[in-house]
Every structure is written in structure tokens, then in C-alpha cells.
Design a protein around this motif. Structure first.
Motif, PDB file in Angstrom:
ATOM      1  N   VAL A 106       0.840  -1.198   0.000  1.00 46.02           N
ATOM      2  CA  VAL A 106       0.000   0.000   0.000  1.00 46.02           C
ATOM      3  C   VAL A 106       0.876   1.250   0.000  1.00 46.02           C
ATOM      4  CG1 VAL A 106      -1.884   1.212   1.143  1.00 46.02           C
ATOM      5  CG2 VAL A 106      -1.776  -1.271   1.257  1.00 46.02           C
ATOM      6  N   ARG A 107       1.937   1.238   0.806  1.00 44.56           N
ATOM      7  CA  ARG A 107       2.848   2.384   0.838  1.00 44.56           C
ATOM      8  C   ARG A 107       3.507   2.592  -0.523  1.00 44.56           C
ATOM      9  NH1 ARG A 107       1.430   5.772   4.052  1.00 44.56           N
ATOM     10  NH2 ARG A 107       3.266   6.828   3.240  1.00 44.56           N
ATOM     11  N   ASP A 108       3.875   1.488  -1.188  1.00 46.93           N
ATOM     12  CA  ASP A 108       4.477   1.595  -2.522  1.00 46.93           C
ATOM     13  C   ASP A 108       3.525   2.296  -3.488  1.00 46.93           C
ATOM     14  OD1 ASP A 108       6.745   0.281  -1.674  1.00 46.93           O
ATOM     15  OD2 ASP A 108       6.182  -1.657  -2.527  1.00 46.93           O
ATOM     16  N   ILE A 109       2.264   1.930  -3.435  1.00 45.14           N
ATOM     17  CA  ILE A 109       1.276   2.503  -4.357  1.00 45.14           C
ATOM     18  C   ILE A 109       1.022   3.971  -4.034  1.00 45.14           C
ATOM     19  CG2 ILE A 109      -1.157   2.388  -5.060  1.00 45.14           C
ATOM     20  CD1 ILE A 109      -0.890  -0.698  -4.630  1.00 45.14           C
ATOM     21  N   ILE A 110       0.925   4.294  -2.752  1.00 48.35           N
ATOM     22  CA  ILE A 110       0.726   5.689  -2.353  1.00 48.35           C
ATOM     23  C   ILE A 110       1.887   6.553  -2.854  1.00 48.35           C
ATOM     24  CG2 ILE A 110       0.659   7.255  -0.374  1.00 48.35           C
ATOM     25  CD1 ILE A 110      -0.885   5.057   1.136  1.00 48.35           C
ATOM     26  N   ASP A 111       3.104   6.072  -2.669  1.00 47.15           N
ATOM     27  CA  ASP A 111       4.281   6.828  -3.118  1.00 47.15           C
ATOM     28  C   ASP A 111       4.300   6.959  -4.644  1.00 47.15           C
ATOM     29  OD1 ASP A 111       5.093   7.066  -0.494  1.00 47.15           O
ATOM     30  OD2 ASP A 111       6.543   5.424  -0.591  1.00 47.15           O
ATOM     31  N   TYR A 112       3.940   5.864  -5.342  1.00 48.41           N
ATOM     32  CA  TYR A 112       3.944   5.886  -6.811  1.00 48.41           C
ATOM     33  C   TYR A 112       2.939   6.905  -7.335  1.00 48.41           C
ATOM     34  CZ  TYR A 112       3.301   4.360 -11.633  1.00 48.41           C
ATOM     35  OH  TYR A 112       3.196   4.325 -13.011  1.00 48.41           O
ATOM     36  N   ILE A 113       1.740   6.917  -6.772  1.00 46.09           N
ATOM     37  CA  ILE A 113       0.705   7.846  -7.244  1.00 46.09           C
ATOM     38  C   ILE A 113       1.093   9.286  -6.934  1.00 46.09           C
ATOM     39  CG2 ILE A 113      -1.687   8.582  -6.842  1.00 46.09           C
ATOM     40  CD1 ILE A 113      -2.442   5.641  -6.606  1.00 46.09           C
ATOM     41  N   ASN A 114       1.690   9.494  -5.801  1.00 47.59           N
ATOM     42  CA  ASN A 114       2.149  10.837  -5.453  1.00 47.59           C
ATOM     43  C   ASN A 114       3.201  11.316  -6.444  1.00 47.59           C
ATOM     44  OD1 ASN A 114       2.624  13.226  -4.018  1.00 47.59           O
ATOM     45  ND2 ASN A 114       4.124  12.256  -2.685  1.00 47.59           N
ATOM     46  N   ASP A 115       4.163  10.454  -6.761  1.00 45.09           N
ATOM     47  CA  ASP A 115       5.255  10.820  -7.665  1.00 45.09           C
ATOM     48  C   ASP A 115       4.791  10.941  -9.118  1.00 45.09           C
ATOM     49  OD1 ASP A 115       6.951  10.774  -5.502  1.00 45.09           O
ATOM     50  OD2 ASP A 115       7.747   8.774  -5.918  1.00 45.09           O
ATOM     51  N   THR A 116       3.887  10.042  -9.538  1.00 42.58           N
ATOM     52  CA  THR A 116       3.501   9.972 -10.948  1.00 42.58           C
ATOM     53  C   THR A 116       2.385  10.945 -11.306  1.00 42.58           C
ATOM     54  OG1 THR A 116       4.095   7.617 -10.953  1.00 42.58           O
ATOM     55  CG2 THR A 116       2.756   8.413 -12.794  1.00 42.58           C
ATOM     56  N   TYR A 117       1.403  11.060 -10.424  1.00 42.48           N
ATOM     57  CA  TYR A 117       0.217  11.867 -10.746  1.00 42.48           C
ATOM     58  C   TYR A 117       0.075  13.096  -9.842  1.00 42.48           C
ATOM     59  CZ  TYR A 117      -0.862   7.466 -13.078  1.00 42.48           C
ATOM     60  OH  TYR A 117      -0.796   6.336 -13.852  1.00 42.48           O
ATOM     61  N   ASP A 118       1.023  13.281  -8.936  1.00 41.94           N
ATOM     62  CA  ASP A 118       0.965  14.404  -7.996  1.00 41.94           C
ATOM     63  C   ASP A 118      -0.395  14.458  -7.307  1.00 41.94           C
ATOM     64  OD1 ASP A 118       1.908  16.597  -6.602  1.00 41.94           O
ATOM     65  OD2 ASP A 118       1.224  18.033  -8.108  1.00 41.94           O
ATOM     66  N   SER A 119      -0.869  13.293  -6.874  1.00 44.76           N
ATOM     67  CA  SER A 119      -2.176  13.182  -6.231  1.00 44.76           C
ATOM     68  C   SER A 119      -2.006  12.620  -4.827  1.00 44.76           C
ATOM     69  CB  SER A 119      -3.103  12.264  -7.045  1.00 44.76           C
ATOM     70  OG  SER A 119      -4.366  12.143  -6.428  1.00 44.76           O
ATOM     71  N   GLN A 120      -2.587  13.319  -3.859  1.00 46.31           N
ATOM     72  CA  GLN A 120      -2.522  12.894  -2.463  1.00 46.31           C
ATOM     73  C   GLN A 120      -3.837  12.228  -2.060  1.00 46.31           C
ATOM     74  OE1 GLN A 120       0.148  13.286  -0.459  1.00 46.31           O
ATOM     75  NE2 GLN A 120       1.382  14.437  -1.926  1.00 46.31           N
ATOM     76  N   LEU A 121      -3.741  11.251  -1.176  1.00 44.63           N
ATOM     77  CA  LEU A 121      -4.952  10.632  -0.651  1.00 44.63           C
ATOM     78  C   LEU A 121      -5.827  11.681   0.037  1.00 44.63           C
ATOM     79  CD1 LEU A 121      -3.827   7.254   0.953  1.00 44.63           C
ATOM     80  CD2 LEU A 121      -5.487   7.534  -0.887  1.00 44.63           C
ATOM     81  N   GLU A 122      -7.128  11.567  -0.174  1.00 42.62           N
ATOM     82  CA  GLU A 122      -8.096  12.436   0.489  1.00 42.62           C
ATOM     83  C   GLU A 122      -9.006  11.570   1.356  1.00 42.62           C
ATOM     84  OE1 GLU A 122     -10.108  15.313  -2.032  1.00 42.62           O
ATOM     85  OE2 GLU A 122      -8.637  14.901  -3.610  1.00 42.62           O
ATOM     86  N   TYR A 123      -9.124  11.957   2.610  1.00 43.33           N
ATOM     87  CA  TYR A 123      -9.985  11.250   3.555  1.00 43.33           C
ATOM     88  C   TYR A 123     -11.282  12.056   3.675  1.00 43.33           C
ATOM     89  CZ  TYR A 123      -5.707   8.761   4.692  1.00 43.33           C
ATOM     90  OH  TYR A 123      -4.559   8.001   4.623  1.00 43.33           O
ATOM     91  N   LEU A 124     -12.320  11.582   3.017  1.00 44.23           N
ATOM     92  CA  LEU A 124     -13.540  12.366   2.869  1.00 44.23           C
ATOM     93  C   LEU A 124     -14.590  12.099   3.931  1.00 44.23           C
ATOM     94  CD1 LEU A 124     -14.025  12.081  -1.005  1.00 44.23           C
ATOM     95  CD2 LEU A 124     -12.750  13.801   0.281  1.00 44.23           C
ATOM     96  N   TRP A 125     -14.466  10.985   4.657  1.00 42.37           N
ATOM     97  CA  TRP A 125     -15.550  10.568   5.541  1.00 42.37           C
ATOM     98  C   TRP A 125     -15.042  10.391   6.967  1.00 42.37           C
ATOM     99  CZ3 TRP A 125     -14.155   7.872   1.063  1.00 42.37           C
ATOM    100  CH2 TRP A 125     -14.967   8.138  -0.065  1.00 42.37           C
ATOM    101  N   LYS A 126     -15.504  11.258   7.880  1.00 41.23           N
ATOM    102  CA  LYS A 126     -15.093  11.149   9.277  1.00 41.23           C
ATOM    103  C   LYS A 126     -15.533   9.822   9.885  1.00 41.23           C
ATOM    104  CE  LYS A 126     -14.842  16.046  10.482  1.00 41.23           C
ATOM    105  NZ  LYS A 126     -15.363  17.114  11.379  1.00 41.23           N
ATOM    106  N   LYS A 127     -16.694   9.329   9.469  1.00 35.46           N
ATOM    107  CA  LYS A 127     -17.205   8.076  10.022  1.00 35.46           C
ATOM    108  C   LYS A 127     -16.458   6.867   9.484  1.00 35.46           C
ATOM    109  CE  LYS A 127     -21.925   9.540  11.064  1.00 35.46           C
ATOM    110  NZ  LYS A 127     -23.380   9.280  10.828  1.00 35.46           N
TER     111      LYS A 127
END
Length: 220
Positions: A106-127
């Protein structure tokens, strides 16, 4: 003294300095007067993000601890507790980042998307703090979704929790992909346009990266 950890969060040491923390050896220290200057709140953060706090009476210099007692009541202790928590909330918001997903793949994918698409995870739901999405910056459309769910939600005979990822694909591709072993019908999203994989190594990283590009393109 109280020891605190912010759940599912990691400290950003650079942001500590910007907030007003001062580096002292291996730790960062911050002080703020609370309760109309009657108390001094001292906050110490180590490199792992663990926090220690002390509330000191400005007049007597003695440590105040009633705000840490679950059964303590009264307007004054409530005021101390609220001011104390308000400072911690500010520190968490300014200096800590979400750190929900810790598995290596999961960390590998998060880093790849950040580097490749300049996209950060968004946490949209408090629940639902263990759900997060990626979206394209130009269209605002989602191209990936991370969730933590029991395997049984995918039709597997297990209640063990697993991190899964949803991606977009053409319906014809999804029909060919889904085998209910490595690829599953979209769990959270439309099964016609989304599919789900488990991030447990059953699908290797390069294959996921290739399919991510297709998902990203479909989010035009």
C-alpha cells in the motif's frame, strides 16, 4: 505528565518548527499559556511523533493534573481540559498527516501515485477513517479508492481485514478481469465501471501501476 499518540497520524518535523516548536536535542518543545494565562502548557514531541504534555500552574509552578482525571468535574477543570485539548487539536491539524495505510504494498502505491500523478490521498468521511480516494487534479474525478474491509465482503471465507483498492476500467475489461481470486467486482463503486483488488501481493506492483494509468485516463 501525560503521554499522547495521535491515532493513524505521523508527524511532519518541518511543520513542527513552522508551528513554533523549538528543537532541543532529539525532541521538539512548545509552550503556550492557557486558561487566561493561569497555566503554562508544555508540549514535547519526539522524532516518532509521540507527545508528552505538562500543565504548570503559573503562580505555584506545580503541575496540574485534574484535567487528566476521567471523573473530574466542575467548570474550572472543564475550562482547563477544553483549552488543553484545543492546543493539541491545533498541533495535530498543523503538524501531523494522515497515516492510515501502513502495509508495504500500500505504501508503494501511495508513493507511486504521489510521484507519478501528484495526487494525495483524500480522507472524505469522518465516520470511515480507513477509506480514502485519489482524484485527478484537472477533472476532480476519482481514479482510485482505498478501503479496509473484511475479506468476507469480497465473498471470501474469512473475516480478516484487508486493504483493497478500487480502480476504473471499461466494462469489457472488467468482465475479463474479474475472477474472484485476484480481481473482484467493484466493492464500493459501480461494478460496471470499477473493480477491486486486494493489496496483499496477489497482484504485483507493476501490474497495478499499469492498470492505474488506465484508471487515471478514464477519469478525464
Amino acid at each position: 505528565m501525560a503521554t499522547i499518540q495521535f491515532k493513524d497520524s505521523k508527524v511532519n518535523l518541518d511543520k513542527l518548527a513552522k508551528f513554533g516548536f523549538i528543537k532541543n536535542g532529539a525532541v521538539y518543545e512548545y509552550q503556550e499559556l492557557i486558561v487566561n494565562n493561569q497555566f503554562l502548557l508544555k508540549v514535547t514531541v519526539n522524532k516518532d511523533g509521540n507527545i508528552e504534555t505538562k500543565v504548570i500552574d503559573s503562580e505555584t509552578k506545580a503541575e496540574y493534573v485534574l484535567h487528566l482525571q476521567p471523573g473530574a468535574t466542575g467548570k474550572f477543570v472543564t475550562k482547563v481540559s477544553n483549552d488543553y485539548q484545543s492546543v493539541l487539536d491545533k498541533i495535530q491539524a498543523a503538524c501531523y498527516e494522515k497515516d492510515v495505510f501502513k502495509e508495504p504494498q500500500v505504501r508503494d502505491i501511495i508513493d507511486y501515485i504521489n510521484d507519478t500523478y501528484d495526487s494525495q490521498l483524500e480522507y472524505l468521511w469522518k465516520k470511515f477513517p480507513h477509506n480514502a480516494i485519489w482524484r485527478r487534479g484537472d477533472t476532480n474525478k476519482w481514479f482510485g479508492l482505498l478501503s479496509v474491509i473484511p475479506k468476507s465482503k469480497l465473498g471470501l471465507d474469512s473475516e480478516k481485514s484487508i486493504t483493497v483498492m478500487d480502480m476504473r476500467a471499461d466494462s469489457e475489461i472488467i468482465d475479463k478481469l474479474v475472477d474472484n481470486r485476484k480481481y473482484f467486482p467493484g466493492y464500493h463503486m459501480s461494478k460496471k465501471n470499477w473493480y477491486t483488488i486486494m493489496l496483499d501481493g496477489s497482484v504485483d506492483n507493476q501490474e497495478i501501476f499499469d492498470r492505474l494509468q488506465a484508471s487515471y485516463d478514464l477519469a478525464k
